[in-house]
Write an enzyme that holds these catalytic residues in place. Structure first.
Site, mmCIF file in Angstrom:
data_model
loop_
_atom_site.group_PDB
_atom_site.id
_atom_site.type_symbol
_atom_site.label_atom_id
_atom_site.label_comp_id
_atom_site.label_asym_id
_atom_site.label_seq_id
_atom_site.Cartn_x
_atom_site.Cartn_y
_atom_site.Cartn_z
ATOM 1 N N TYR A 96 16.279 23.791 -30.675
ATOM 2 C CA TYR A 96 15.202 24.271 -31.530
ATOM 3 C C TYR A 96 14.245 23.141 -31.881
ATOM 4 O O TYR A 96 14.542 21.964 -31.673
ATOM 5 C CB TYR A 96 15.760 24.898 -32.811
ATOM 6 C CG TYR A 96 16.248 23.893 -33.839
ATOM 7 C CD1 TYR A 96 15.472 23.597 -34.964
ATOM 8 C CD2 TYR A 96 17.472 23.245 -33.689
ATOM 9 C CE1 TYR A 96 15.910 22.685 -35.908
ATOM 10 C CE2 TYR A 96 17.911 22.335 -34.631
ATOM 11 C CZ TYR A 96 17.133 22.053 -35.736
ATOM 12 O OH TYR A 96 17.556 21.131 -36.662
ATOM 13 N N ARG A 153 10.033 17.034 -26.659
ATOM 14 C CA ARG A 153 11.432 16.890 -27.075
ATOM 15 C C ARG A 153 12.211 18.173 -26.805
ATOM 16 O O ARG A 153 13.382 18.125 -26.399
ATOM 17 C CB ARG A 153 11.531 16.497 -28.551
ATOM 18 C CG ARG A 153 12.966 16.173 -28.973
ATOM 19 C CD ARG A 153 13.042 15.616 -30.378
ATOM 20 N NE ARG A 153 12.608 16.588 -31.375
ATOM 21 C CZ ARG A 153 12.583 16.345 -32.684
ATOM 22 N NH1 ARG A 153 12.939 15.155 -33.141
ATOM 23 N NH2 ARG A 153 12.187 17.266 -33.533
ATOM 24 N N ARG A 165 31.101 36.677 -23.091
ATOM 25 C CA ARG A 165 31.623 35.471 -23.720
ATOM 26 C C ARG A 165 32.490 34.691 -22.743
ATOM 27 O O ARG A 165 33.431 35.225 -22.154
ATOM 28 C CB ARG A 165 32.439 35.836 -24.968
ATOM 29 C CG ARG A 165 32.891 34.613 -25.756
ATOM 30 C CD ARG A 165 33.797 35.005 -26.914
ATOM 31 N NE ARG A 165 34.169 33.831 -27.697
ATOM 32 C CZ ARG A 165 35.123 32.970 -27.356
ATOM 33 N NH1 ARG A 165 35.802 33.162 -26.232
ATOM 34 N NH2 ARG A 165 35.401 31.931 -28.129
ATOM 35 N N HIS A 199 33.394 30.136 -21.776
ATOM 36 C CA HIS A 199 33.036 28.744 -22.015
ATOM 37 C C HIS A 199 32.114 28.196 -20.929
ATOM 38 O O HIS A 199 31.375 27.246 -21.170
ATOM 39 C CB HIS A 199 34.300 27.881 -22.105
ATOM 40 C CG HIS A 199 34.974 27.951 -23.450
ATOM 41 N ND1 HIS A 199 35.168 29.115 -24.127
ATOM 42 C CD2 HIS A 199 35.487 26.965 -24.238
ATOM 43 C CE1 HIS A 199 35.783 28.884 -25.277
ATOM 44 N NE2 HIS A 199 35.985 27.571 -25.367
ATOM 45 N N LEU A 249 18.841 11.588 -33.758
ATOM 46 C CA LEU A 249 17.776 12.391 -33.180
ATOM 47 C C LEU A 249 16.483 11.597 -33.349
ATOM 48 O O LEU A 249 16.142 11.194 -34.468
ATOM 49 C CB LEU A 249 17.667 13.737 -33.895
ATOM 50 C CG LEU A 249 16.576 14.662 -33.369
ATOM 51 C CD1 LEU A 249 16.934 15.187 -31.978
ATOM 52 C CD2 LEU A 249 16.324 15.813 -34.329
#
Length: 248
Positions: free
Chosen positions: A5, A24, A72, A74, A175
């Site tokens: 995000y 980014r 679902r 992994h 970050l």
């Protein structure tokens, strides 16, 4: 946590540092192997339309990209389209917050080792921020296992000592904030002494000034940490100047 995000500040109808946020976002997507079938430059006209539809002058736009809808598992799903959500929020961007200075606490940094990717995996950040909120503080400053400061729960941390600007180097441990990069650029233009390196709690508490940067905090002075006053509880001159330079 399988998504990334960005939050972009909007001041007086203008998108602040949009190009940096888009770059980014693209980097974060590449790091976790989410592929889009279009150029991210298309986001700007979409955001402008959202702003116009909602009569937004000051606020933020939140951009979220997740891997997509799949069973679902992994493993990364194959042949799925990424899901994209954008929301905007009206907020009062007042400089009063930055002028008054804020309290902070320190907490253990419990996050994973790839803090450089702006993922939606934010539970440790949320826990830290809630702890700060319960203690009447604005930010929680995270401390790594070696005793050094990484960053805030939603910000980058800066020190000023003997007119030297100090902030942690941008690697996997933090970050690399877009506002952080903007302040670095401003500091270089103004010929301020800059040092990007690690620092520990003691150095932070003994510094002349402490401030944090982020898209919404901009440049916010931290005048108390864990009950200890920084600069006698007042915002320092360099913090003030950098804030003023950013708005000018």
């Amino acid at each position: 946590g399988d998504g990334v995000y960005e939050v972009v500040l909007i001041l007086n109808g203008k998108l602040i540092d949009l190009d940096g946020h888009i770059r980014r976002l693209e980097r974060s997507l590449n790091e976790i192997e989410i592929q889009l079938s279009f150029n991210l430059k298309i986001f700007e006209p979409i955001i402008n339309r959202l702003m116009k539809m909602n009569f937004l002058k000051n606020g933020i736009v939140y951009i979220q990209v997740t891997r997509g809808v799949a069973s679902r598992d992994h493993k990364y799903p194959k042949s799925v389209n990424a899901s994209i959500v954008m929301t905007i929020k009206h907020i009062n961007i007042s400089q009063k917050l930055q002028k008054n200075g804020q309290k902070a606490i320190t907490v253990e940094d419990q996050r994973w080792k790839r803090r450089d990717i702006k993922t939606i995996q934010l539970l440790p950040n949320c826990i830290a921020k809630e702890k700060a909120n319960k203690e009447g503080a604005y930010e929680a400053i995270m401390i790594m296992g070696d005793g050094t400061v990484s960053e805030g729960s939603s910000s980058n941390v800066w020190l000023v000592k003997k007119n030297q600007l100090i902030t942690r180097e941008a690697n996997f441990n933090i970050l690399n904030g877009i506002t952080r990069k903007a302040i670095l650029k401003i500091a270089k233009v103004k010929n301020l002494n800059i040092e990007e390196r690690k620092f520990d709690i003691k150095e932070m508490l003994d510094s002349d000034e402490v401030f944090i940067t982020s898209a919404t905090s901009i440049v916010t002075g931290i005048t108390e940490i864990d009950g200890k006053k920084i600069n006698n509880g007042k915002i320092g001159s360099i913090s003030k100047k950098l804030r003023d330079y950013y708005f000018s």
